[in-house]
Scaffold this active site. Structure first.
Site, PDB file in Angstrom:
ATOM      1  CB  ALA A 516      -0.876  -0.012   1.245  1.00 24.44           C
ATOM      2  CE  LYS A 591      13.662   8.903  14.394  1.00 22.73           C
ATOM      3  NZ  LYS A 591      14.033   8.439  13.065  1.00 22.73           N
ATOM      4  CG  LEU A 625      24.909   1.450  12.461  1.00 20.71           C
ATOM      5  CD1 LEU A 625      25.434   2.653  13.242  1.00 20.71           C
ATOM      6  CD2 LEU A 625      26.068   0.654  11.880  1.00 20.71           C
ATOM      7  CD  GLU A 679      14.451  15.979   7.293  1.00 16.73           C
ATOM      8  OE1 GLU A 679      13.472  16.170   6.541  1.00 16.73           O
ATOM      9  OE2 GLU A 679      14.924  14.851   7.514  1.00 16.73           O
ATOM     10  CG  ASP A 690      15.611  12.292  13.792  1.00 16.29           C
ATOM     11  OD1 ASP A 690      14.517  11.687  13.834  1.00 16.29           O
ATOM     12  OD2 ASP A 690      16.662  11.788  13.350  1.00 16.29           O
ATOM     13  CE  LYS A 694      17.710   8.571  14.568  1.00 13.52           C
ATOM     14  NZ  LYS A 694      18.657   9.159  13.622  1.00 13.52           N
ATOM     15  N   GLY A 809      20.289   6.397   5.320  1.00 11.68           N
ATOM     16  CA  GLY A 809      20.254   6.012   3.913  1.00 11.68           C
ATOM     17  C   GLY A 809      19.214   4.935   3.680  1.00 11.68           C
TER      18      GLY A 809
END
Ligand code: ADP
Ligand code: ASP
Ligand code: MG
Length: 830
Positions: A516, A591, A625, A679, A690, A694, A809
């Site tokens: 979708a 996230k 990672l 960005e 961001d 994390k 990436g």
């Protein structure tokens, strides 16, 4: 003599009938043959529907017209391909039956009810129409053929619609055919399946003869009776699959074709619901050692399955798995049953006097409960007969009211090799437990050839699939439901497509069932072809709708479905609980779910545990990672986090790395932006939001109950700098900062330190900001987009555990998501 049976699927069209007739002619070269044919595919169901419609007063013309058109079309098509086909005389016979059909149906409509004898008359018309068409085909091909009315040779008693064969009169009626007094001139004797003559013996009227049936799917049984009646040496059942499989191939896509099976195995499979042969078919053939074959009329080259006197070699102890749906479990219990003899006998004789057969029986060891299964349609009759049988005991509270559990399925594993083999029941039950399937009762056949469990009807297919996987050790399956197929999702789908064959060789069958994205969504129950998925979604996609996807999963019940959220959606994570409850694992690089409130965070995990599903998010920190999995293993094994430092943003890694190389701040930001590391508005990166997300995720992983608001973000810019305005205005103002940063960097350089924008967890506090680090700190050398995660733990002390590498990436993130998808396999094997 050999007997051939062609089911509805081999009689479905002119082409099918011509193909089937070719098989008959071929067999007739070597031997005399008797042939049993079913009605044209679907006609028996239509006849049944029309009876229901007539009873409820609906319009009947459409049924009549449709049935007429189907037969007319077949005759027209045959006439077009077979020169000598006498369409006129064949159609005259068909029309005669149609005329009768009309009269009977009108009578049913007029009375508003359909007595069993009329029901049998109408239902049998399908075979009375298909058989003269086949007779015409065989004659046109130059075969000598005699069409025998099965009502002249097969006699039953008992239930008119599903009779017990009266072998004495039946075998006698076949005598002239057997002895060559009738039909000897014909190479082929043709019989309509399903129909027979029912003899109702009563003292008042003597014996009354009327049209009877052998039960739905009963043409198989007709063929067995014809085989016995004519002393055939072999009976071949021609259908639309290559033979008998280890499970219904429509349910288990990788079911395995069985070469040989014993009569007993085949009988047990058909008794417990395998549609491949009618349950009564095999016993008369086994009693006379008549060889049986199941063959594919659509694929003559296939060897087929031989059913005969076993034992036959088998790979494992289990030969097949089957599921009988729409059954009901009846339980009779009460303190008055304890130690009392004769209760079971009364139960059994009451049920048998109602003409109902028990499918499976269990008794609890305390003798308090007897449970048994019957077909659901019969459960009301059984309940009322038992209620009246035990009326007194129920009134005295010695026996509880009869309990009926409806909507049950019986799933059975069957195999001659199961006798005296240990651990099979354990494996069977473990397989069901792995899918959280509740078991109501268990029974083992006294011959130790079958073990059956009673479960909810809706779990039937899943139970067959999962136990098939456990016993036949076929591929581990993963069914992917991709929601969001942009940069990361798209790269992931391409990776799955490219890796599919290699994984398959390693025993993993990964299928993408749904994709979708904003263009739309596409589904395929058997897995999508990924060669042109982007075009397929754009061209054939229907509007994307999560509820429809969830419904699709509920309907198709895949074994190991995983929902892959590759969207950046803010709201979708609110639906994760629903997705887990529908039985899917979830993986996502998004996230959002992990940074919503602690309450939601905990609920998500509790729901996943309850549903035995996994919520996976390896790519939430450090993309590909191995951060999350490593941390989880660390903490599960009892380690404790004492401190954390991390550069978790490629753009910030690049910008601050450039500063120590002597590049100005404004230049470093512009470069990062031009290279698309930031960005479009670099403030989004520099603001540290961001990175804060994390950090929350890592802190929570370490067992800290933190909210996003608890993260202290120290501003990168000095107080005097105004960072407002449009992106262009902001970029134009950036050189104002160059001196400020250049000075800082130069001073640090004197102390052999560098400036890094990093996250820290120290003394239970999380913060983001600029750190001044020397060469002994692993972050010192992190630059050029590289990420680093430095974990100080009770065990990793004084040297911390450091995970570093490219942390962004589409390619690496997609691979991280792919890794999560593969994790569900080992999980399921546990
Ligand atoms: P026919 O019209 O020839 O009598 P049926 O539709 O009654 O054919 O029976 C054949 C079907 O039985 C197959 O198409 C297959 O889907 C189904 N089936 C169920 N279980 C099995 C099994 N174990 N092996 C093969 N076929 C099975
Ligand atoms: N035509 C009948 C049915 O569909 C009998 C058969 O095909 O076996 O039940
Ligand atoms: Mg059949």
């Amino acid at each position: 003599m050999i007997t051939l049976k062609f089911g509805g699927t081999s009689m479905g069209s002119a082409e099918r009938m011509l193909d089937s007739s070719a098989i008959m002619c071929d067999r007739a070269k070597d031997d005399r043959v008797s042939v049993v044919v079913s009605a044209v595919a679907g006609i028996s169901n239509k006849l049944q529907d029309s009876i229901n419609a007539a009873v409820s007063g609906e319009k009947l013309d459409t049924y009549y017209t449709e049935i007429r058109n189907i037969h007319t079309q077949i005759c027209d098509d045959i006439a077009g391909q077979l020169k000598n086909f006498d369409k006129k005389s064949v159609m005259a016979k068909v029309e005669e039956i149609l005329e009768l059909y009309k009269k009977l149906l009108d009578a049913v409509a007029a009375f508003g009810e359909c007595p069993l004898s009329i029901h049998c008359h109408i239902m049998g018309l399908g075979e009375l129409m298909s058989s003269p068409i086949m007779e015409g085909v065989l004659k046109a091909k130059g075969q000598s053929v005699t069409l025998v009315d099965s009502r002249d040779v097969i006699f039953t008693t008992g239930n008119q619609a599903e009779g017990d064969v009266d072998y004495v009169s039946t075998i006698e009626a076949f005598r002239p055919y057997r002895d060559g007094k009738i039909g000897a001139e014909s190479r082929i004797l043709l019989f309509p399946g399903f129909i027979c003559t029912w003899q109702n013996k009563s003292a008042a009227t003597g014996t009354v003869y009327s049209m009877g049936l052998l039960g739905r799917n009963g043409s198989d049984f007709s063929a067995a009776i014809v085989g016995v009646g004519l002393n055939s040496r072999k009976v071949e059942f021609w259908t639309d699959v290559d033979g008998v499989y280890t499970a219904d191939p429509r349910v288990v896509k990788d079911a395995i074709l069985v070469d040989d099976m014993s009569y007993e195995e085949a009988m047990e499979l058909s008794f417990f619901g395998s549609k491949v042969l009618h349950p009564k078919t095999l016993s008369p053939l086994a009693a006379r050692n008549i060889e049986v074959w199941s063959l594919n009329s659509h694929n003559k080259a296939a060897r087929g399955t031989r059913i005969g006197r076993g034992p036959f070699p088998s790979v494992g102890p289990v030969r097949g798995i089957t599921c009988l749906k729409n059954t009901a479990m009846i339980s009779i219990s009460g303190s008055g049953m304890r130690g009392k003899t004769g209760i079971a006998a009364r139960v059994f004789s009451a049920v048998s006097s109602a003409g109902v057969s028990m499918l499976l029986i269990t008794q609890s060891s305390s003798e308090y409960t007897i449970s048994f299964c019957v077909m659901q349609a019969q459960s009301h009759a059984v309940k009322s007969i038992l209620t009246s049988e035990f009326e007194l005991e129920i009134r005295e509270d010695l026996i509880n009211p009869i309990e009926v559990t409806e909507n049950c399925a019986i799933v059975s594993i069957v195999g001659d090799g199961m006798q005296s083999k240990r651990g099979l029941a354990g494996t069977f039950l473990d397989s069901l437990a792995s899918k959280n399937i509740n078991i109501l009762a268990i029974a083992q056949g006294s011959s130790e050839r079958s073990i059956s469990v009673v479960i909810a009807n809706d779990d039937g297919d899943t139970a067959v699939r999962i136990s098939h996987r456990f016993f036949f050790n076929t591929k581990q399956t993963i069914e992917v439901f991709a929601f969001g197929a942009g940069t990361i999702g798209g790269a992931m789908l391409d990776q799955i497509r490219d890796q599919h064959d290699d994984l398959y060789k390693q025993g993993i069958d990964i299928r993408v069932m749904a994709i979708a994205n904003i263009d739309g969504m596409i589904f395929n129950e058997n897995g999508l072809d990924l060669s042109n998925w982007r075009e397929d979604v754009a061209k054939n996609g229907k509007p994307t709708n999560l509820d429809e996807m969830i419904e699709f999963v509920k309907q198709t019940k895949p074994l190991n479905p995983i929902f892959v959220d590759c969207t950046a959606s803010y709201d979708l994570p609110n639906r994760y609980l629903d997705i887990l409850k529908a039985g899917m694992h979830i993986t996502t690089p998004n996230k959002r779910a992990n940074t919503m409130s602690m309450d939601f965070y905990r609920e998500l995990r509790a729901t996943a545990n309850k549903m035995h599903r996994r919520f996976l998010y390896e790519t939430n920190a450090g993309a590909g990672l191995p951060v999350i999995d490593t941390l989880q293993n660390l903490f599960k094994s009892g380690d404790k986090l004492t401190g954390f430092y991390g550069i978790m943003s490629g753009s910030l890694s690049y910008i601050f790395g450039r500063l120590d190389e002597g590049v100005s701040f404004s230049q470093a930001v512009l470069e990062a932006r031009e290279r698309r590391y930031t960005e479009p508005d670099p403030r989004d990166d520099l603001a540290g939001m961001d990175v804060a997300r994390k950090t929350v995720i890592i802190a929570r992983e370490a067992g800290m109950a933190v909210e996003l608001e608890d993260i202290k973000i120290n501003r990168v810019f000095p107080d005097w700098f105004d960072d407002k305005g449009t992106v262009e205005e902001f970029l134009a103002k950036l050189p104002q900062l160059d001196d400020y940063f250049a000075k800082k960097v130069a001073e640090l350089k004197k102390e052999n330190k560098v400036l890094r924008m990093a996250a820290s967890i120290e003394n239970g506090k999380c913060s983001i900001g600029m750190l001044e680090v020397g060469p002994d700190n692993p972050l010192y050398s992190i630059k050029g987009c590289e990420n680093a995660f430095v974990f100080h733990t009770a065990r990793y002390n004084p040297i911390p555990m450091t995970i570093r590498g490219y942390g962004a990436g589409a390619g690496v993130t997609a691979a991280g998501v792919f890794g999560d998808i593969l994790r569900t396999v080992s999980w399921n094997m546990m």
